[in-house]
Enzyme design. Structure first.
Site, PDB file in Angstrom:
ATOM      1  N   ASP A   1      -5.338  -7.196   5.692  1.00 23.61           N
ATOM      2  CA  ASP A   1      -6.562  -6.620   5.140  1.00 23.61           C
ATOM      3  C   ASP A   1      -7.490  -7.736   4.671  1.00 23.61           C
ATOM      4  O   ASP A   1      -8.682  -7.770   4.991  1.00 23.61           O
ATOM      5  CB  ASP A   1      -6.197  -5.691   3.983  1.00 23.61           C
ATOM      6  CG  ASP A   1      -7.352  -4.810   3.541  1.00 23.61           C
ATOM      7  OD1 ASP A   1      -8.438  -4.893   4.142  1.00 23.61           O
ATOM      8  OD2 ASP A   1      -7.161  -4.020   2.597  1.00 23.61           O
TER       9      ASP A   1
ATOM     10  N   TYR B   1       0.810  -1.215   0.000  1.00 20.85           N
ATOM     11  CA  TYR B   1       0.000   0.000   0.000  1.00 20.85           C
ATOM     12  C   TYR B   1       0.851   1.275   0.000  1.00 20.85           C
ATOM     13  O   TYR B   1       0.388   2.324  -0.436  1.00 20.85           O
ATOM     14  CB  TYR B   1      -0.930   0.021   1.206  1.00 20.85           C
ATOM     15  CG  TYR B   1      -2.004  -1.039   1.191  1.00 20.85           C
ATOM     16  CD1 TYR B   1      -2.163  -1.895   0.113  1.00 20.85           C
ATOM     17  CD2 TYR B   1      -2.861  -1.191   2.265  1.00 20.85           C
ATOM     18  CE1 TYR B   1      -3.144  -2.864   0.097  1.00 20.85           C
ATOM     19  CE2 TYR B   1      -3.854  -2.158   2.271  1.00 20.85           C
ATOM     20  CZ  TYR B   1      -3.997  -3.000   1.180  1.00 20.85           C
ATOM     21  OH  TYR B   1      -4.968  -3.953   1.178  1.00 20.85           O
TER      22      TYR B   1
ATOM     23  N   ASP C   1     -10.888  -9.282   6.868  1.00 28.10           N
ATOM     24  CA  ASP C   1     -12.198  -9.200   6.212  1.00 28.10           C
ATOM     25  C   ASP C   1     -12.817 -10.588   6.086  1.00 28.10           C
ATOM     26  O   ASP C   1     -14.030 -10.762   6.262  1.00 28.10           O
ATOM     27  CB  ASP C   1     -12.073  -8.565   4.835  1.00 28.10           C
ATOM     28  CG  ASP C   1     -12.008  -7.043   4.887  1.00 28.10           C
ATOM     29  OD1 ASP C   1     -12.013  -6.489   6.010  1.00 28.10           O
ATOM     30  OD2 ASP C   1     -11.934  -6.407   3.823  1.00 28.10           O
TER      31      ASP C   1
ATOM     32  N   ASP D   1      -1.756 -18.473   2.308  1.00 26.26           N
ATOM     33  CA  ASP D   1      -2.780 -19.269   1.635  1.00 26.26           C
ATOM     34  C   ASP D   1      -3.324 -20.361   2.543  1.00 26.26           C
ATOM     35  O   ASP D   1      -4.541 -20.588   2.600  1.00 26.26           O
ATOM     36  CB  ASP D   1      -2.267 -19.842   0.310  1.00 26.26           C
ATOM     37  CG  ASP D   1      -0.855 -20.391   0.404  1.00 26.26           C
ATOM     38  OD1 ASP D   1      -0.225 -20.280   1.470  1.00 26.26           O
ATOM     39  OD2 ASP D   1      -0.367 -20.937  -0.601  1.00 26.26           O
TER      40      ASP D   1
ATOM     41  N   LYS E   1       4.454 -15.226   3.482  1.00 29.97           N
ATOM     42  CA  LYS E   1       4.574 -16.065   2.278  1.00 29.97           C
ATOM     43  C   LYS E   1       6.059 -16.321   2.055  1.00 29.97           C
ATOM     44  O   LYS E   1       6.635 -16.046   0.991  1.00 29.97           O
ATOM     45  CB  LYS E   1       3.927 -15.358   1.081  1.00 29.97           C
ATOM     46  CG  LYS E   1       3.773 -16.236  -0.161  1.00 29.97           C
ATOM     47  CD  LYS E   1       2.855 -17.431   0.048  1.00 29.97           C
ATOM     48  CE  LYS E   1       2.692 -18.203  -1.267  1.00 29.97           C
ATOM     49  NZ  LYS E   1       1.977 -19.485  -1.075  1.00 29.97           N
TER      50      LYS E   1
END
Length: 349
Positions: A227, A123, A231, A203, A171
């Protein structure tokens, strides 16, 4: 705003004194001033003890470039206040077990606190650009060791106060940034010997979050992963409208519900105010040190849900929506008065 109303109720019932100032951000700021975050708003926020943020977006601003849209004001206020740790609780309320597409036995007992790094990663990393002529774009995921250590230390502290388990998400099998992230988290383990640490690839974490959510306590993530995963945890609670959040670690803490502005239902009385009300509890806990009053708000929300009251987003199965946004806020207000009175009586005894 229901978050503000909840704090006023705590002040009224608990004998506290809160002073509120209002400032513009997002869509209303664009309409009034031409910018999503006026300097006057930044000044008011920096002079405050905590900032309560409402939703900022509206579809009528979608034609603007990304740096001019309401959401740009959100990113800018986060940078201005300097908060780097975003706290997002996801709690499975027994009364809402039918709301989740997951089986009740899967969500039962789930109580997760996501700690999302908020000022780094894709971001904010540079370089970032979109060359429309070449039809090529780039974003940069970047972290330093110190950035990981500072958010990691907050996550460890919170895990130490909770169930003493920390899950760090990365990751690391393909990303060098994640390899640095994992190494920095491992550095902190020696400082918190009572906290059990595990690493999960993002994942597999997305899958485990839906299969065994009660296995997780504090979940530490970088910006983008946090994020998405936080959610996703709305599935556990039954609605994004139930999710509060706090951003801490900077000059002034910033508080906002996870849900967006939902312009399609604005003014209809269908919106769920509970995420905002639960955010008020986080203000009391993390900025005012009023743990007892924070728990009173959370107990009031649970009581109202247990009584069967539902807004449209949490009406499922045999339970129909039976209250508006305003009515739900009033019910929590009434339950909060009783909760604080009862706590005072118990404290007196």
């Amino acid at each position: 705003m229901k978050l503000k109303i909840a704090l006023k109720a705590v002040a009224e019932f608990g004998g506290h004194d809160f002073t509120f100032s209002e400032a513009l951000i997002g869509g209303v700021a664009i309409t009034a001033t031409g910018t999503p975050l006026p300097q006057s708003t930044i000044d008011v926020c920096l002079e405050s003890d905590a900032v309560l943020l409402g939703a900022v977006g509206d579809n009528k601003f979608n034609h603007l470039t990304p740096d001019k849209r309401p959401e740009a004001g959100l990113l800018q206020i986060r940078q201005a206040l300097g908060g780097f740790a975003n706290l997002r609780p996801a709690v499975a309320y027994p009364a809402l077990s039918e709301n989740s597409p997951l089986r009740p036995e899967v969500t039962k007992g789930a109580d997760i606190l996501f700690v999302r790094e908020l000022l780094g990663g894709l971001y904010f990393g540079q370089p970032r650009w979109w060359d429309k002529e070449k039809q090529e774009a780039i974003n940069t995921m970047r972290y330093t060791r110190d950035e990981v250590l500072r958010v990691g230390r907050i996550a460890f502290e919170l895990a130490h106060k909770r169930r003493k388990k920390l899950t760090s998400v990365d990751k690391a099998n393909v990303l060098e940034v994640s390899q640095l992230w994992r190494a920095a988290v491992d550095e902190l383990k020696a400082e918190y010997p009572d906290v059990t640490v595990e690493h999960q690839l993002v994942d597999s974490m997305a899958m485990h979050l839906m299969n065994v959510p009660r296995n997780f306590d504090v979940v530490l993530t970088e910006n983008l992963f946090g994020d998405i995963l936080s959610d996703e945890s709305g599935i556990i609670t039954g609605s994004l409208g139930m999710l509060p959040s706090a951003t801490i670690g900077g000059k002034v803490n910033l508080y906002e519900p996870v849900h967006g502005s939902a312009p399609d239902i604005a003014g209809t009385g269908k919106a769920n105010p509970l995420g905002a009300i639960l955010t008020a509890a986080m203000v009391l806990r993390h900025s005012a040190g009023l743990e007892r009053d924070a728990k009173a708000i959370e107990a009031a929300v649970t009581k109202v849900l247990d009584a069967g009251h539902r807004t449209a987003d949490i009406a499922r199965g045999n339970t129909a929506a039976n209250v508006t946004t305003q009515q739900m806020g009033k019910l929590v207000h009434e339950a909060l008065a009783q909760s604080i009175d009862r706590q005072d009586s118990m404290h007196a005894v």
